[in-house]
Design a protein around this motif. Structure first.
Motif, short mmCIF file in Angstrom:
data_model
loop_
_atom_site.label_atom_id
_atom_site.label_comp_id
_atom_site.label_asym_id
_atom_site.label_seq_id
_atom_site.Cartn_x
_atom_site.Cartn_y
_atom_site.Cartn_z
N MET A 67 48.33 60.79 67.24
CA MET A 67 48.15 59.98 66.44
C MET A 67 48.78 59.34 65.48
SD MET A 67 46.17 63.07 64.21
CE MET A 67 46.93 64.44 65.57
N PRO A 68 48.52 58.07 65.23
CA PRO A 68 50.16 57.09 64.20
C PRO A 68 50.75 56.96 63.39
CG PRO A 68 47.84 55.47 64.81
CD PRO A 68 48.07 56.87 65.87
N ILE A 69 49.87 58.32 62.57
CA ILE A 69 50.01 58.22 61.05
C ILE A 69 51.49 59.40 61.44
CG2 ILE A 69 50.05 58.49 59.13
CD1 ILE A 69 46.91 56.46 59.43
N ILE A 70 50.51 60.76 61.84
CA ILE A 70 50.99 61.53 62.14
C ILE A 70 52.45 61.57 62.26
CG2 ILE A 70 51.21 64.10 62.87
CD1 ILE A 70 49.21 63.99 61.31
N ILE A 105 54.93 59.47 60.49
CA ILE A 105 55.56 60.15 59.37
C ILE A 105 56.45 61.34 60.07
CG2 ILE A 105 55.23 62.07 57.96
CD1 ILE A 105 52.88 60.95 57.20
N PHE A 159 65.17 59.80 59.09
CA PHE A 159 65.76 59.94 57.58
C PHE A 159 67.03 61.02 57.65
CE2 PHE A 159 66.25 61.64 53.18
CZ PHE A 159 67.12 60.01 52.72
N ARG A 185 68.43 62.53 59.87
CA ARG A 185 69.38 63.13 61.14
C ARG A 185 70.86 62.47 60.39
NH1 ARG A 185 69.39 64.44 66.16
NH2 ARG A 185 69.16 61.87 66.80
N TYR A 221 66.40 68.73 62.71
CA TYR A 221 68.04 69.18 63.76
C TYR A 221 66.97 70.04 65.00
CZ TYR A 221 71.44 66.30 62.31
OH TYR A 221 72.16 65.69 61.85
N ASP A 258 44.16 70.49 79.36
CA ASP A 258 42.32 70.16 78.82
C ASP A 258 41.34 70.16 80.23
OD1 ASP A 258 43.31 68.19 76.92
OD2 ASP A 258 44.16 66.58 78.37
N GLY A 315 39.24 72.94 79.54
CA GLY A 315 38.82 73.20 78.35
C GLY A 315 39.19 73.79 77.29
N LEU A 316 40.64 74.03 77.17
CA LEU A 316 41.17 74.22 76.33
C LEU A 316 41.23 72.82 74.79
CD1 LEU A 316 44.52 76.23 77.29
CD2 LEU A 316 42.26 77.76 76.61
N THR A 317 41.74 73.87 73.22
CA THR A 317 41.84 72.99 72.18
C THR A 317 43.22 72.75 72.19
OG1 THR A 317 41.70 74.34 70.79
CG2 THR A 317 40.00 73.95 70.63
N TYR A 318 43.08 71.43 71.77
CA TYR A 318 44.80 70.72 71.03
C TYR A 318 45.68 72.73 70.68
CZ TYR A 318 49.22 68.90 68.84
OH TYR A 318 50.40 69.12 69.20
N GLN A 362 45.16 75.85 71.70
CA GLN A 362 45.57 76.96 72.44
C GLN A 362 46.57 76.00 73.51
OE1 GLN A 362 40.81 76.27 73.03
NE2 GLN A 362 40.98 78.84 72.40
N THR A 363 46.11 75.07 73.82
CA THR A 363 47.09 74.59 74.77
C THR A 363 48.41 74.49 74.44
OG1 THR A 363 45.06 72.13 74.78
CG2 THR A 363 47.32 72.14 75.93
N ARG A 379 36.20 66.05 77.43
CA ARG A 379 36.74 65.48 76.28
C ARG A 379 36.67 63.68 76.27
NH1 ARG A 379 43.01 67.54 74.18
NH2 ARG A 379 42.29 68.91 73.30
N GLN A 407 44.36 62.45 59.75
CA GLN A 407 45.62 61.64 59.46
C GLN A 407 45.28 61.03 57.84
OE1 GLN A 407 46.72 58.37 62.26
NE2 GLN A 407 45.60 59.13 63.76
N LEU A 438 72.45 55.79 56.14
CA LEU A 438 71.10 56.08 57.45
C LEU A 438 71.57 54.43 57.75
CD1 LEU A 438 69.21 57.33 57.37
CD2 LEU A 438 68.03 55.80 55.41
#
Lengths: 359, 394
Positions: free
Chosen positions: A182-185, A188, A195, A197, A239, A260, A263-266, A268-269, B5, B26, B372
């Protein structure tokens, strides 16, 4: 046609055993090596005897301050201030409380291996922080000891332990976030890690001690120790996240695919397949990160907390005991060295234990 | 049974569809961050108003009003806080450069020493690494400053070396070169030397590619770089003199002074960081497969050729990234100077200036931004170098 000619017998091979052989191989194999060996011995001769004289033979171990006459170390200072180095300003009649925390900790460690019930194990893990806080701080009928009275090795260990324990789950989340699709996660997580480090710990400590109170409503009172703990935890989490990311990257893609395919969920995996393996691979580096954190706890002295190193500076300004910094520093050096060295040896042994590389 | 999936069915609920769920997660994360940021900013502005704290960067041009122990540029009390920032930054860079220089040399020697066949040498190097790596750097800084340097004699009883270098509890005094106008010729000679060396390297490479003959590039370059400027220096009538420190009254005057704070910090940083560099060097050399050395031996190459042409080029790829990281750590650790009062960025800007103007937010953020920036610049350079140095595989 060739005729038989007897050859001269070759000389017997050089002795390949024994002390002479060892010396020739390891100390005097050629001229350069011999010179280096001699120089090394000269160096040892110049440093070791004076050091031993100072530390042991000429040292003053007992007596009063007035009796000090010799040139050696004056260890009586350490004995005199021992309680302050260990407990800071914690009231003397309450020393049993930190001692009890240590005892419970050892008991839990000992008991943990023997118990197989997950619920009991979870109880042990979750109850310990609560018990420690109550015992150290007070409440429930115990006299309250404000954190301003905490100090010495006690404070060092509190800071290190909280930093290690609290930063761990946060670190795992950021490591997973950085690996996320997920690009936003992902952004972040990367921003947070890079920052933290990129700046020195001391600026983070300044930030949490000077700026943090500005971020929250005025009635929210932030204890000085708590502010330091927040700074340390934010720092350590970044760190730890990078260390765990290293472990995650080492997990073969097939493991994800296998999870996968059944059939495990994220979660669970991650929880059942990926993280257990990734953490196992990362353990040596996690221990390495703990060692760094343990050494970095000394920085809290800069924002005015009295850890074991700060106690040296403080006790050596005691008018009755002026000018005993050297002994104090040597004592603290020994404490840190013994703890860090044992941890790094432990990490090394873990590395060998977990080395399932059959190449 | 669960569905495969990659092909979610149309009639599946949106919260069971991984792609839609990802978007929801998100959005939730973003919302949480916005709410949190709004919360702290809101509190911040309220608090700032209540306490009457100034905001903005006007303070940078206001008069600082305090002296600084050491500065690389002209500075006095009437200068602004902006100037304090520059002085602090330059002092940070100075101590980092000194530290990096000595840490690299010590680290390289100790790292190679640990691999020595000589028992004593390898054990002593191991003791060095294990000792200094396991002692907190702040403790080492305080030890050098409060114990070792403080116990040096006073200026009248200074240690003196060749009557030109003096060491006492006020610092280290070394001769200062005074350059005259003619010195520009020496600099030009040096630059010309550099250009000549660049051509030499190119020529030697072409020659090696064509004929396989080796030309001693390093030694020749060194000779050019030393001999040419020296010759010009004497031909143009020695246009530089040394100003020696002299004992006047209670202290030394003239020459260059390295204050004890700088010495203690540089010492501790170099000695501590060198342990990590040594480990990186050792790991790098050990990472070169043994077969490479054996193969080179089998071809009849000499030991120093094997080191130069087979081992080092491969080891360097492993060594350089962690070493650059250590340089970065050293620079960040130089902020611990604040414990002994060496006037670098954190001590004078995030310390003294902050206490005077009280604008914590701006000052701490500016300080963090400096580190930074250094981190990001170094990691960009490193990524570029890594890309360049990668073994090109087909």
């Amino acid at each position: 046609m060739a005729t038989f000619e007897s050859k001269q017998a070759r000389p017997a091979p050089r002795n390949t055993k024994g002390i002479t052989h060892w010396l020739r191989e390891n100390l005097f194999s050629d001229i350069t090596s011999s010179i280096l060996t001699i120089l090394s011995f000269v160096l040892l001769y110049l440093t070791i005897p004076p050091l031993l004289d100072w530390m042991i033979f000429d040292a003053t171990w007992t007596g009063t301050k007035e009796e000090i006459t010799k040139d050696g170390a004056r260890w009586i200072f350490i004995f005199e201030k021992f309680n302050q180095f260990i407990y800071g300003f914690y009231p003397e009649d309450q020393y049993y409380r930190p001692n009890l925390v240590l005892f419970i900790f050892l008991l839990y460690i000992y008991g943990f291996k023997k118990i197989n019930n997950t619920l009991v194990r979870a109880f042990i893990v979750l109850s310990f922080p609560v018990i420690s806080v109550v015992l150290l701080y007070g409440g429930f009928g115990l006299e309250i000891i404000p954190t301003t009275k905490w100090g010495g090795l006690l404070l060092t260990i509190v800071v290190a332990a909280v930093g290690i324990i609290v930063s761990f789950p946060i670190g795992i989340l950021f490591a997973l976030g950085r690996q996320s699709k997920m690009p936003i996660i992902k952004t972040i997580s990367i921003m947070y890690i890079e920052f933290i480090r990129g700046v020195p710990l001391i600026t983070l400590l300044f930030m949490s001690s000077v700026i943090l109170p500005l971020f929250f409503p005025e009635n929210m009172d932030f204890d000085k120790l708590l502010r330091a703990l927040i700074g340390i935890t934010l720092f350590q989490a970044a760190y730890i996240a990078e260390v765990i990311r290293g472990g995650l990257q080492a997990i073969p893609k097939g493991q994800y695919e296998a999870a996968d395919s059944i059939g495990l969920t994220y979660w669970q995996t991650m929880g059942l397949i990926i993280l257990p393996q990734a953490l196992k691979i990362s353990i040596p580096n996690i221990v390495g990160s703990f060692i760094s954190l343990f050494k970095d706890t000394t920085l809290v002295l800069i924002i005015g907390l009295f850890d074991v190193l700060a106690m040296v500076t403080l006790t050596s300004t005691d008018p009755k005991w002026l000018g005993f910094e050297t002994e104090g520093y040597v004592f603290v050096t020994l404490i840190y060295w013994v703890i860090c060295f044992s941890m790094s040896k432990y990490a090394k042994s873990l590395e060998e234990k977990f080395n399932t590389d059959h190449r | 049974m669960k569905k495969y999936r990659k092909e979610p069915q149309e009639n599946v609920a949106f919260y069971n569809n991984p792609e839609k769920r990802a978007i929801i997660y998100q959005i939730l994360a973003l919302a949480a961050i916005f709410i949190f940021t709004y919360f702290i900013l809101n509190n911040m502005f309220t608090n700032i108003e209540k306490r009457g704290i100034n905001t903005g960067f006007d303070f940078l041009s206001s008069e600082a009003g305090f002296g600084i122990l050491q500065s690389l540029i002209e500075y006095d009390e009437s200068n602004s806080h902006g100037k304090v920032f520059i002085v602090g930054l330059l002092n940070t860079l100075l101590v980092s450069a000194i530290g990096i220089f000595f840490a690299s040399i010590i680290g390289l020697l100790i790292g190679i020493g640990r691999l020595s066949k000589n028992f004593m040498v390898s054990k002593l190097c191991m003791i060095y690494v294990e000792t200094f790596r396991n002692i907190p750097i702040l403790l080492q800084i305080l030890f050098w400053y409060n114990v070792v340097l403080a116990s040096l004699p006073n200026p009248r009883q200074s240690f003196s070396y060749f009557d030109s270098i003096f060491l006492n509890n006020r610092g280290l005094y070394i001769p200062k070169p005074i350059l005259e106008s003619g010195f520009i010729a020496v600099i030009i000679a040096f630059i010309l030397g550099l250009i000549a060396c660049a051509y030499l390297v190119k020529w030697a490479k072409t020659k090696h590619d064509e004929t396989g003959e080796e030309f001693p590039v390093v030694w020749t370059s060194l000779a050019i770089l030393i001999v040419a400027p020296t010759l010009v220096f004497f031909v143009s009538g020695t246009p530089a003199t040394l100003e020696y420190a002299e004992l006047k009254g209670f202290n030394f005057k003239g020459g260059w002074t390295l204050i004890p704070e700088l010495l203690a910090l540089a010492f501790a940083l170099s000695i501590y960081t060198a342990t990590y560099i040594a480990e990186a060097v050792r790991a790098g050399i050990e990472a070169v497969p043994k077969g490479q050395k054996e193969a080179a031996h089998a071809l009849g190459l000499k030991d120093h050729i094997i080191l130069k042409k087979v081992v080092l080029p491969q080891a360097l790829r492993v060594i350089i990234p962690p070493v650059i990281n250590q340089y970065l750590n050293l620079t960040k650790n130089s902020s611990l100077a604040t414990a002994i009062g060496y006037p670098e960025l954190v001590t004078i800007f995030a310390g003294t200036s902050l206490n005077q103007v009280g604008q914590a937010i701006e000052i701490i953020l500016m300080t963090m931004a400096v580190y930074l920036t250094i981190s990001i610049v170094i990691s960009l350079i490193m990524n570029y170098a890594n890309e360049k140095m990668k073994i090109k595989e087909r």
